[in-house]
Design a protein around this motif. Structure first.
Motif, mmCIF file in Angstrom:
data_model
loop_
_atom_site.group_PDB
_atom_site.id
_atom_site.type_symbol
_atom_site.label_atom_id
_atom_site.label_comp_id
_atom_site.label_asym_id
_atom_site.label_seq_id
_atom_site.Cartn_x
_atom_site.Cartn_y
_atom_site.Cartn_z
ATOM 1 N N ALA A 68 1.073 -1.270 0.336
ATOM 2 C CA ALA A 68 -0.095 0.266 0.213
ATOM 3 C C ALA A 68 0.938 1.485 0.018
ATOM 4 C CB ALA A 68 -1.012 -0.823 1.575
ATOM 5 N N ILE A 73 -5.639 2.912 -2.983
ATOM 6 C CA ILE A 73 -5.631 2.483 -2.316
ATOM 7 C C ILE A 73 -5.923 2.642 -0.552
ATOM 8 C CG2 ILE A 73 -3.760 2.562 -1.986
ATOM 9 C CD1 ILE A 73 -3.328 -0.541 -2.832
ATOM 10 N N ILE A 121 -9.487 -1.354 -3.399
ATOM 11 C CA ILE A 121 -8.675 -0.183 -4.309
ATOM 12 C C ILE A 121 -10.397 0.588 -4.770
ATOM 13 C CG2 ILE A 121 -8.107 -0.213 -6.937
ATOM 14 C CD1 ILE A 121 -5.899 -1.724 -6.204
#
Ligand SMILES: *Cc1c(COP(=O)(O)O)cnc(C)c1O
Length: 385
Positions: free
Chosen positions: A319, A338, A366
């Motif tokens: 991430a 994200i 997402i």
């Protein structure tokens, strides 16, 4: 006001509820930045008395959103949570709500931390199979609260089947339609009583405003909700109303690109050796794919997935290493985001509850934006390496 109700979605998105300003001809609805309105004589006014109750910019937006949901009435709120709060205040102590198990974390928090102590009961039920509902309905059940697609595991709930299951029982069905947007799904046409939106997301679409909305067909129900709204005060300002109205003008064009990019990204992730399960309703092997096909126009730009190396550090590392996707809460804006639900949007849900609904420690969510699909895929590729 010209009636656009029989026009296509794009035409309604751009025109419904709006007409050139009477005094200047301005094509955009002005931002009526005023708290009060002058009256001719006490009680005699042009429909506007005090801006908590009504504001012309907000009125235009409310009619616009109602038109997109094929509803008679729309109400806008200072946030999505303000809209949810207003719906739950229809209930009284002892009443029971059945909600989808996989739920926006803020809704779960409001239900369990604010309204449960006031005596309203909540049951969180897996409604993947709509007939599950019947096992949980009792004489006290007054409201069914559905999200579909659900957040963040992208389950699909059969809205028409849920409505059918509570028919004639005097139970309201409210659908949080934030993930689908009115472009992909219109729950009122499937028999729901109330549609709720966090307009902060796809409706606004540019990550620059916080807003909520409700759409209703029944006049008595609309009047109750409007009464609670005006009494409790979670109303949006005119500037925010203008921003959402402007955002909506491109909703149909944005959603087409969100859906296209969503599909490209979902397929890429599914084919990647380091990726575990990908949750996206467009896959033929998604558990309720057929229902998604039936009730949605397309599959949207939201998806979630786990990594084969299923631990929290690997998920964090991933991430943090995307360049085009930004690590942030929220969704539905033009830019790709994200997030890590277990530590962000869903942190207020206890671990066991979370895992029951599929929110594992490594799950990543997402929101696919409307950038170029190739750039999004390249970005994910480099982050997975
Ligand atoms: C964001 C969100 C909400 C809450 O809306 P706010 O505008 O943030 O108050 C409710 N439901 C869903 C599905 C959401 O994504």
């Amino acid at each position: 006001m010209y009636d656009f109700s029989n026009f296509g979605f794009g035409t309604r998105a751009i025109h419904a509820g709006q007409e050139p300003d009477e005094t200047t001809g301005a094509i955009m609805t002005p931002i009526f930045q005023t708290s009060t309105y002058v009256q001719e004589s006490p009680g005699k006014h042009k429909g506007y008395a005090y801006a908590r109750g009504k504001n012309p910019t907000r009125s235009a937006l409310e009619q616009n959103i109602a038109s997109l949901e094929k509803a008679k009435y729309g109400l806008c709120f200072s946030s999505g949570m303000g809209a949810i709060d207003t719906v739950i205040k229809l209930l009284k102590p002892g009443d029971e709500v059945i909600a989808t198990q996989d739920l926006y974390g803020g809704s779960y928090r409001m239900f369990t931390k604010v309204f449960e102590p006031l005596g309203i009961k909540f049951k969180f039920v897996d409604l993947y199979d709509a007939s599950n509902l019947l096992k949980h309905v009792s004489d006290s059940t007054k409201l069914i609260w559905i999200e579909t697609p659900t957040n963040p595991t992208l389950q699909i709930i059969d809205i028409a089947a849920i409505v059918e299951n509570v028919k004639g029982k005097n139970i309201l069905v409210c659908v949080d339609n934030t993930f689908a947007s009115p472009y992909l799904q219109n729950p009122l046409l499937m028999g729901a009583d109330v549609v709720m939106h966090s307009a902060t997301k796809y409706l606004g679409g540019h990550s620059d405003v916080v807003m909520g909305a409700l759409c209703i067909n029944d006049t008595a129900l609309f009047e109750k909700l409007a009464f609670i709204q005006n009494s409790c005060g979670p109303t949006p300002g005119p500037m925010d109303s203008f921003l959402v109205m402007r955002g909506i003008k491109t909703l149909h064009v944005r959603m087409d690109r969100h859906c296209y990019n969503g599909k490209e990204v979902a397929q890429f992730l599914k084919s990647h050796p380091k990726v575990g399960k990908v949750n996206w309703p467009g896959f033929a092997d998604h558990p309720n794919h057929d229902i998604a096909k039936k009730q949605m126009k397309d599959f949207g730009g939201m998806l979630s997935f786990s990594l084969k190396d299923d631990n929290i550090e690997t998920a964090f590392e991933f991430a943090k290493s995307t360049k085009v996707f930004s690590l942030a809460e929220s969704l539905g804006g033009v830019e790709s985001l994200i997030s890590h639900p277990a530590s962000m949007t869903h942190a207020s849900i206890p671990k066991e509850e979370r895992e029951k609904s599929g929110v594992s420690d490594s799950l990543l969510r997402i929101s696919v934006g409307i950038e170029d699909a190739n750039d999004l895929i390249e970005d994910l590729k480099q982050a997975l390496n």
